[in-house]
Design a protein around this motif. Sequence first.
Motif, short mmCIF file in Angstrom:
data_model
loop_
_atom_site.label_atom_id
_atom_site.label_comp_id
_atom_site.label_asym_id
_atom_site.label_seq_id
_atom_site.Cartn_x
_atom_site.Cartn_y
_atom_site.Cartn_z
N ARG A 160 0.84 -1.21 0.00
CA ARG A 160 0.00 0.00 0.00
C ARG A 160 0.87 1.25 0.00
NH1 ARG A 160 -3.65 -2.40 4.59
NH2 ARG A 160 -5.43 -3.19 3.41
N ALA A 161 1.91 1.26 0.82
CA ALA A 161 2.80 2.42 0.91
C ALA A 161 3.51 2.64 -0.43
CB ALA A 161 3.82 2.23 2.03
N SER A 162 3.96 1.55 -1.03
CA SER A 162 4.66 1.65 -2.31
C SER A 162 3.73 2.21 -3.39
CB SER A 162 5.17 0.27 -2.73
OG SER A 162 5.81 0.33 -3.97
N VAL A 163 2.51 1.71 -3.43
CA VAL A 163 1.52 2.20 -4.40
C VAL A 163 1.21 3.67 -4.14
CG1 VAL A 163 -0.91 1.96 -5.09
CG2 VAL A 163 0.53 -0.06 -4.89
N GLY A 164 1.07 4.03 -2.86
CA GLY A 164 0.78 5.42 -2.51
C GLY A 164 1.90 6.36 -2.91
N LEU A 165 3.15 5.92 -2.76
CA LEU A 165 4.28 6.75 -3.15
C LEU A 165 4.31 7.00 -4.66
CD1 LEU A 165 7.11 5.30 -0.89
CD2 LEU A 165 6.07 7.58 -0.75
N GLU A 166 3.72 6.09 -5.40
CA GLU A 166 3.64 6.25 -6.86
C GLU A 166 2.45 7.13 -7.26
OE1 GLU A 166 5.73 5.21 -9.25
OE2 GLU A 166 7.08 4.43 -7.71
N GLY A 167 1.65 7.53 -6.26
CA GLY A 167 0.52 8.41 -6.54
C GLY A 167 -0.78 7.68 -6.87
N PHE A 168 -0.83 6.39 -6.58
CA PHE A 168 -2.03 5.61 -6.89
C PHE A 168 -2.74 5.20 -5.61
CE2 PHE A 168 0.97 4.71 -10.38
CZ PHE A 168 0.22 5.25 -11.43
N LYS A 169 -4.00 4.82 -5.74
CA LYS A 169 -4.78 4.34 -4.61
C LYS A 169 -5.46 3.04 -5.02
CE LYS A 169 -8.36 5.53 -1.37
NZ LYS A 169 -9.43 6.38 -0.99
N PRO A 170 -5.34 1.98 -4.20
CA PRO A 170 -5.98 0.71 -4.55
C PRO A 170 -7.50 0.85 -4.62
CG PRO A 170 -4.42 0.42 -2.75
CD PRO A 170 -4.58 1.89 -2.96
N SER A 171 -8.11 0.07 -5.48
CA SER A 171 -9.57 0.07 -5.60
C SER A 171 -10.18 -0.60 -4.38
CB SER A 171 -10.00 -0.68 -6.86
OG SER A 171 -9.70 -2.07 -6.71
N ALA A 172 -11.48 -0.44 -4.23
CA ALA A 172 -12.20 -1.09 -3.13
C ALA A 172 -12.08 -2.61 -3.24
CB ALA A 172 -13.67 -0.67 -3.13
N GLU A 173 -12.11 -3.12 -4.47
CA GLU A 173 -11.98 -4.56 -4.67
C GLU A 173 -10.59 -5.05 -4.26
OE1 GLU A 173 -12.12 -7.93 -8.15
OE2 GLU A 173 -13.30 -6.11 -8.45
N ALA A 174 -9.57 -4.26 -4.60
CA ALA A 174 -8.21 -4.64 -4.21
C ALA A 174 -8.06 -4.62 -2.68
CB ALA A 174 -7.19 -3.70 -4.85
N GLU A 175 -8.65 -3.63 -2.04
CA GLU A 175 -8.60 -3.56 -0.57
C GLU A 175 -9.33 -4.74 0.06
OE1 GLU A 175 -6.95 -1.85 1.57
OE2 GLU A 175 -6.04 -0.39 0.23
N ALA A 176 -10.48 -5.09 -0.51
CA ALA A 176 -11.23 -6.25 0.01
C ALA A 176 -10.40 -7.52 -0.16
CB ALA A 176 -12.57 -6.38 -0.71
N GLY A 177 -9.73 -7.64 -1.29
CA GLY A 177 -8.85 -8.79 -1.52
C GLY A 177 -7.70 -8.82 -0.53
N ALA A 178 -7.15 -7.65 -0.22
CA ALA A 178 -6.05 -7.57 0.75
C ALA A 178 -6.53 -8.05 2.13
CB ALA A 178 -5.53 -6.15 0.84
N ARG A 179 -7.73 -7.66 2.52
CA ARG A 179 -8.28 -8.12 3.82
C ARG A 179 -8.46 -9.64 3.82
NH1 ARG A 179 -11.00 -3.30 3.11
NH2 ARG A 179 -12.86 -4.32 2.30
#
Length: 118
Positions: free
Chosen positions: A73-92
């Motif tokens: 998540r931190a790496s993606v955030g540093l690139e200026g992106f935000k995971p989708s709700a589906e990606a977050e649900a998958g992460a959980r």
Amino acid sequence: MSKEVQMTFRIEPELRAEFSNAALLEDRPAAQVLRELMRAYVIEARARANRPANDAISPAESRRREQAVNFARASVGLEGFKPSAEAEAGARQFIKGEIQLADLFVKVKPDAEQAHSR
């Protein structure tokens, strides 16, 4: 252990050549490597068959997965992106042990493809 049985199976010539070369690099007979792979597979298959369908992962494994997800998540955030709700649900689900890493990749792949098309 007596080696009285033979198995014959078909594989691609390239795979056979690569496997033989890999065994040769380790100075090991290909048959020995295959036997070790087969033994490991049998042990893993028995373990899968004997565990309950909802067998939870250990707390340590859950923490390890959570740390990996937070790092991603931190790496993606540093690139200026935000995971989708589906990606977050998958992460959980991944952190809880409900899905494996390969399943999580299937969920986040559309996000990655969309980010690359920008």
